[in-house]
Enzyme design. Structure first.
Site, PDB file in Angstrom:
ATOM      1  N   ALA A 191     -40.371 -76.382  69.368  1.00  0.00           N
ATOM      2  CA  ALA A 191     -41.242 -75.859  70.029  1.00  0.00           C
ATOM      3  C   ALA A 191     -41.219 -75.851  71.287  1.00  0.00           C
ATOM      4  CB  ALA A 191     -42.543 -76.190  69.187  1.00  0.00           C
ATOM      5  N   LYS A 243     -41.955 -92.283  73.013  1.00  0.00           N
ATOM      6  CA  LYS A 243     -41.239 -91.381  71.920  1.00  0.00           C
ATOM      7  C   LYS A 243     -40.749 -92.236  70.610  1.00  0.00           C
ATOM      8  CE  LYS A 243     -39.137 -87.644  70.276  1.00  0.00           C
ATOM      9  NZ  LYS A 243     -39.475 -86.418  70.136  1.00  0.00           N
ATOM     10  N   GLY A 299     -44.412 -86.652  69.734  1.00  0.00           N
ATOM     11  CA  GLY A 299     -44.439 -86.891  68.294  1.00  0.00           C
ATOM     12  C   GLY A 299     -43.053 -86.201  68.090  1.00  0.00           C
ATOM     13  N   ALA A 300     -42.548 -85.948  66.740  1.00  0.00           N
ATOM     14  CA  ALA A 300     -41.324 -85.389  66.456  1.00  0.00           C
ATOM     15  C   ALA A 300     -41.583 -84.307  65.488  1.00  0.00           C
ATOM     16  CB  ALA A 300     -40.225 -86.862  65.974  1.00  0.00           C
TER      17      ALA A 300
END
Length: 241
Positions: free
Chosen positions: A13, A37, A118-119
């Site tokens: 995204a 991360k 986030g992931a």
């Protein structure tokens, strides 16, 4: 200190580009920024160890120095697949508790702003019981949602926002990102609808509208955001545009 969890409507995204641009913008205003991360899946082996490109971009964009790569990205998994599956393959246990400890260790560095990226999307699993959304809840972080402006984004955005609200977290803003070269039909109308919806239902302003980037450049994309002190006020939940 302000903690922001950046999530997206889906994979690719544009979370890293947006996160790096936010860090660049706040750094321009003299804010001491850190990035985490917690989990990255998809890495290459280097002389220094496994490295993930997204985490490297965050490390470069944050303003605080003297922080190791391993502190920025405590879990770096080789395979570019769902993190919980990559972790099982490598014999690694992913838990909210473990990732929270990594956050606490990084937080020991003096800072004004911590960005946690986030992931994938909001509900990416860590194990059979926990997701990255549970980590955001554990951190009591404010949330910024990156919406990939493509067909289906309205459903993805509303479902994500609904779960953020259900958990009692504060969606402080969202970003409209054109992640692919092909523009969706009625793109402007879709963005306007989302802007009204997020404002009315979540009091979450549009932080930036980012057109497709042929080459991602966080410093250039930072210009799409408001001036750093106004932006920080919004991210703290103290104001809207």
């Amino acid at each position: 200190m302000t903690c922001i969890f950046v999530t997206g409507t889906d994979t690719d995204a544009g979370k890293t580009l947006v996160s790096s641009a936010l860090l660049e913008r706040l750094g321009e205003g003299g804010f001491r920024t850190l990035a985490l991360k917690p989990v990255a899946a998809g890495a290459v082996k280097t002389e220094l160890g496994m490295r993930n490109n997204d985490a490297l971009q965050l490390e470069l964009a944050m303003s605080c120095r003297g922080v190791s790569y391993e502190q920025v990205n405590p879990v770096c998994l080789a395979a570019p697949v769902a993190p919980h599956l990559a972790a099982v393959d490598e014999g690694i246990s992913l838990t909210v508790t473990g990732l929270h400890k990594a956050y606490q260790q990084l937080s020991e560095h003096d800072h004004d702003f911590m960005l946690v990226e986030g992931a994938g999307g909001w509900l990416v699993p860590l194990n059979d019981r926990e997701t990255l959304a549970d980590l955001a809840l554990e951190l009591q972080a404010h949330v910024v949602l990156v919406v990939n402006m493509k067909l289906g984004c309205l459903n993805h955005a509303l479902l994500t926002a609904a779960d953020i609200e259900r958990r009692g977290l504060n969606l402080v803003g969202w970003v409209a990102n054109q992640a692919q070269a092909e523009t969706m039909a009625l793109a402007e109308e879709n963005q306007v609808w989302l802007e009204h919806y997020f404002s009315a239902h979540h009091k979450a302003p549009l932080l930036a509208s980012i057109p497709f980037q042929q080459q991602a450049d966080a410093k250039r994309v930072a210009d799409y955001f408001a001036e750093s002190h106004a932006l920080m006020s919004v991210l703290q939940g103290n104001a809207d545009f």
